[in-house]
Design an enzyme around this catalytic site. Structure first.
Site, PDB file in Angstrom:
ATOM      1  N   HIS A 106      78.631  49.070  58.004  1.00  0.00           N
ATOM      2  CA  HIS A 106      78.074  48.592  59.268  1.00  0.00           C
ATOM      3  C   HIS A 106      78.580  49.341  60.507  1.00  0.00           C
ATOM      4  CE1 HIS A 106      76.008  45.636  57.033  1.00  0.00           C
ATOM      5  NE2 HIS A 106      76.886  44.651  57.061  1.00  0.00           N
ATOM      6  N   HIS A 180      71.881  41.633  61.889  1.00  0.00           N
ATOM      7  CA  HIS A 180      72.629  40.871  60.887  1.00  0.00           C
ATOM      8  C   HIS A 180      72.578  39.364  61.134  1.00  0.00           C
ATOM      9  CE1 HIS A 180      75.722  40.207  57.857  1.00  0.00           C
ATOM     10  NE2 HIS A 180      75.819  41.485  57.646  1.00  0.00           N
ATOM     11  N   GLU A 317      68.450  41.638  56.032  1.00  0.00           N
ATOM     12  CA  GLU A 317      68.707  42.817  56.854  1.00  0.00           C
ATOM     13  C   GLU A 317      67.758  43.931  56.431  1.00  0.00           C
ATOM     14  OE1 GLU A 317      73.112  43.528  56.457  1.00  0.00           O
ATOM     15  OE2 GLU A 317      72.939  41.629  55.421  1.00  0.00           O
TER      16      GLU A 317
HETATM   17  C1  GLA Z   1      76.406  42.820  54.685  1.00  0.00           C
HETATM   18  C2  GLA Z   1      77.039  43.309  53.462  1.00  0.00           C
HETATM   19  C3  GLA Z   1      77.918  42.258  52.888  1.00  0.00           C
HETATM   20  C4  GLA Z   1      78.928  41.807  53.906  1.00  0.00           C
HETATM   21  C5  GLA Z   1      78.241  41.343  55.142  1.00  0.00           C
HETATM   22  C6  GLA Z   1      79.221  40.997  56.219  1.00  0.00           C
HETATM   23  O1  GLA Z   1      75.377  41.964  54.445  1.00  0.00           O
HETATM   24  O2  GLA Z   1      76.113  43.752  52.506  1.00  0.00           O
HETATM   25  O3  GLA Z   1      78.561  42.731  51.754  1.00  0.00           O
HETATM   26  O4  GLA Z   1      79.752  42.873  54.235  1.00  0.00           O
HETATM   27  O5  GLA Z   1      77.360  42.324  55.592  1.00  0.00           O
HETATM   28  O6  GLA Z   1      80.115  40.033  55.831  1.00  0.00           O
END
Ligand code: GLA
Length: 352
Positions: A106, A180, A317
């Site tokens: 991210h 997100h 997402e």
């Molecule tokens: C995304 C990732 C997850 C986790 C979340 C944040 O969705 O795929 O594995 O890291 O973000 O907690």
């Protein structure tokens, strides 16, 4: 449209909340910090409104401990890049920040979710919105190129939250933004979303290793607990013993959407039977990460004192596939000077 300053003038740039409202009374509240959407108020089948996204009350809480990325814009690269490196046109970039074991997640240490975006309220035919701009300098978080990203949030009179991303760069780079937001259509403080029905418009997914990095394979969902081509209650299989699921602690996978590359189309539909609330997700992206909130663990207290327990919210997402910069056979996330990156995602709220 209202806007209220919630931080002190001494802290620059100012972090503020903004609220968009449509003609049907839907409200979407966000902050210029990370473009974080903190409240989304939508009606049930009887017209009763609930706030269906997880989040905090204050920008300080987002600034200080939004480790779960509640509501945030994610970039430069949403999801994971394996071993924090990739090469482009023969040049190796190995300076990405390792914030997920040995991997990059991210956008790194200070991703798009942690910066303050220049925000301008806009409106047009049938919508109220905001244009958010962030100029990410060359080398930031290990990514090449001065990147200018703009994100348009719209709340339309059709009860849609529309997100339009654009970006340009002055050096070849990679780019893969997403949002997100966590949802619970019963209300962020309502019953667990594990009773929601989920449909994902995908016949294939990208299997991963234990760290969530795609192996490069493209597998069929047929006969697996990743098959959501027909709507079904996802809580029934979130603890699947299929090792492809259990190794990630539940659903946290990238599905390959059944549509032409670049085509705008359906990604997923979530439905909560008691309230009748439904959310359809459309995107121009080739994939969607359905993350079942497996890492929520009761350590975050949100709006109204609600303690978010494991799987109290889910994310859809929209994205290019994780680790695409290291797989030539995945759709490309390369952005070159002179090109304009464009991507659009819609969360459409309705009732049944
Ligand atoms: C995304 C990732 C997850 C986790 C979340 C944040 O969705 O795929 O594995 O890291 O973000 O907690």
């Amino acid at each position: 449209m209202t806007n209220s300053t919630v931080l002190y003038a001494s802290q620059k740039p100012l972090m503020e909340f903004f609220t968009l409202e449509n003609k049907n009374g839907l409200k979407l509240k966000f902050t210029n910090l990370g473009g974080i959407v903190s409240e989304i108020h939508v009606p049930d089948r009887d017209g009763n409104f609930a706030d269906v996204t997880l989040g905090f009350e204050t920008v300080e809480e987002y600034r200080d401990h939004n480790d779960a990325y509640f509501g945030a814009l994610i970039g430069r690269y949403g999801n994971r890049i394996g071993s924090c490196k990739f090469s482009l046109d023969g040049e190796m970039f190995d300076g990405l920040f390792a914030n997920d074991g040995v991997n990059h997640l991210h956008g790194g240490k200070v991703g798009f979710d942690k910066v303050v975006w220049e925000t301008e309220l806009v409106s047009g035919d049938g919508y109220m919105g905001a244009k958010l701009t962030y100029r990410s300098p060359d080398g930031e978080e290990g990514y090449p190129g001065n990147l200018v990203a703009t994100v348009l949030y719209k709340l339309t009179d059709e009860n849609e939250w529309v997100i339009e991303y654009e970006a340009t760069t002055d050096k070849v780079t990679v780019f893969n933004p997403t949002n997100h937001a966590y949802f619970n259509l019963a209300g962020h403080d309502g019953d667990s979303p594990l009773g929601h029905e989920m449909l994902i418009n995908a016949a294939f997914f990208t299997p991963t290793d234990e760290a969530g990095i795609p192996t490069g394979e493209i597998n069929s969902v047929e006969g697996t607990d990743l098959d959501f081509r027909s709507a079904r209650v996802y809580g029934a299989t979130v603890n699947s013993e299929d090792s492809l699921i259990s190794r990630l602690g539940g659903y946290d996978h990238n599905w390959i959407l059944d549509k032409q590359y670049g085509e705008f189309g359906l990604a997923a539909v979530a439905y909560e039977a008691q309230s009748g609330r439904e959310m359809k997700v459309y995107t121009s992206e080739p994939g969607v990460q359905f993350y079942a909130g497996n890492f929520l663990d009761g350590s975050l207290t949100g709006k109204g004192g609600k303690v978010y327990q494991k799987r109290d919210g889910f994310c859809l997402e929209t994205q290019h596939f994780p680790n695409s910069p290291n797989y030539g056979h995945f759709p490309s996330t390369t952005l070159r000077p002179g090109e304009v990156f464009r991507s659009k995602t819609v969360y459409a709220f309705g009732v049944r």
